[in-house]
Scaffold this active site. Structure first.
Site, PDB file in Angstrom:
ATOM      1  N   ILE A   6      -8.293  69.599  -3.791  1.00 52.36           N
ATOM      2  CA  ILE A   6      -6.832  69.638  -3.788  1.00 52.36           C
ATOM      3  C   ILE A   6      -6.448  71.112  -3.754  1.00 52.36           C
ATOM      4  CG2 ILE A   6      -6.722  69.398  -6.298  1.00 52.36           C
ATOM      5  CD1 ILE A   6      -4.014  67.922  -5.855  1.00 52.36           C
ATOM      6  N   ALA A   7      -5.668  71.470  -2.770  1.00 54.32           N
ATOM      7  CA  ALA A   7      -5.296  72.875  -2.591  1.00 54.32           C
ATOM      8  C   ALA A   7      -3.808  72.985  -2.331  1.00 54.32           C
ATOM      9  CB  ALA A   7      -6.064  73.476  -1.415  1.00 54.32           C
ATOM     10  N   VAL A   8      -3.214  73.998  -2.911  1.00 55.97           N
ATOM     11  CA  VAL A   8      -1.797  74.306  -2.700  1.00 55.97           C
ATOM     12  C   VAL A   8      -1.703  75.776  -2.336  1.00 55.97           C
ATOM     13  CG1 VAL A   8       0.496  74.421  -3.767  1.00 55.97           C
ATOM     14  CG2 VAL A   8      -1.047  72.514  -4.317  1.00 55.97           C
ATOM     15  N   GLU A  24     -14.028  67.513 -10.501  1.00 52.01           N
ATOM     16  CA  GLU A  24     -14.535  68.704 -11.174  1.00 52.01           C
ATOM     17  C   GLU A  24     -13.461  69.787 -11.064  1.00 52.01           C
ATOM     18  OE1 GLU A  24     -17.941  66.354  -9.707  1.00 52.01           O
ATOM     19  OE2 GLU A  24     -16.400  67.387  -8.558  1.00 52.01           O
ATOM     20  N   TYR A  46      -3.907  67.588 -14.453  1.00 51.96           N
ATOM     21  CA  TYR A  46      -4.758  66.396 -14.477  1.00 51.96           C
ATOM     22  C   TYR A  46      -4.569  65.611 -15.772  1.00 51.96           C
ATOM     23  CZ  TYR A  46      -7.052  68.710 -10.519  1.00 51.96           C
ATOM     24  OH  TYR A  46      -7.318  69.339  -9.322  1.00 51.96           O
ATOM     25  N   ASN A  70      -9.266  77.196 -15.044  1.00 48.41           N
ATOM     26  CA  ASN A  70      -8.064  76.800 -14.314  1.00 48.41           C
ATOM     27  C   ASN A  70      -7.181  75.934 -15.217  1.00 48.41           C
ATOM     28  OD1 ASN A  70      -6.105  76.029 -12.489  1.00 48.41           O
ATOM     29  ND2 ASN A  70      -7.562  75.582 -10.846  1.00 48.41           N
TER      30      ASN A  70
END
Length: 172
Positions: free
Chosen positions: A81-83, A116, A128, A121
């Site tokens: 998941i990237a933003v 993971e 999450y 972070n």
């Protein structure tokens, strides 16, 4: 499935299926977002799997986030998941996670999802946890760039009920 629109800033966010045509933008975003970005081949492989869920988040027609989730038997593995760094804290990851849960039928809490995340972070871990993920262990020296461990998190019916007694021990 439905297209989700979220207004986190003045411009609406559109969530839709990720396509091969998105890959140039995906690769550029990966390079901005991560010290060890995924390769083009990794994305092509995941997009070729019929059982996975690959999502794109767009704002003003530009890709601002993406998500890759693969299915292994009865367990979903949130793999990426990237933003875009300039779009963080504007609801992009939240919208992607909401859409994923809707698409896999997890709104009732029955879907089992694992991931993971770097212990450093804190923002991602908090996100999450808001979705019911709970820490279940570590993968030692998981990240290649600095040897950092990975925190393994699960979202299951048990974690949603506040218990850690029924987290699967599934090798992914």
């Amino acid at each position: 499935m439905s297209t989700q629109t979220v207004t986190a800033t003045s411009t609406p966010l559109k969530i839709r299926r990720l396509t091969y045509a998105d890959l140039p933008q995906v690769i550029a975003l990966e390079r901005r977002a991560f010290p060890t970005p995924w390769s083009l081949a990794m994305f092509v492989l995941e997009l070729s799997k019929s059982s996975g869920v690959c999502l794109a988040a767009l704002r003003d027609g530009e890709l601002v986030g993406h998500m890759i989730c693969s299915r292994y038997d009865t367990v979903w593995h949130l793999m990426n998941i990237a933003v875009d760094p300039v779009q963080r804290r504007q609801g992009v990851a939240t919208a992607l996670l909401n859409e994923l849960i809707e698409r896999i039928g997890g709104a009732d809490g029955s879907a089992q999802i694992t991931l993971e995340v770097r212990p450093s972070n804190k923002g991602a871990i908090a996100l999450y946890e808001r979705f019911g993920f709970r820490s279940a262990g570590r993968r030692r020296r998981y990240y290649q760039d600095n040897g950092e461990d990975a925190l393994v998190m699960w979202r299951t019916p048990a974690t949603l009920a506040g218990r850690l007694d029924d987290i699967p021990n599934v090798a992914l």
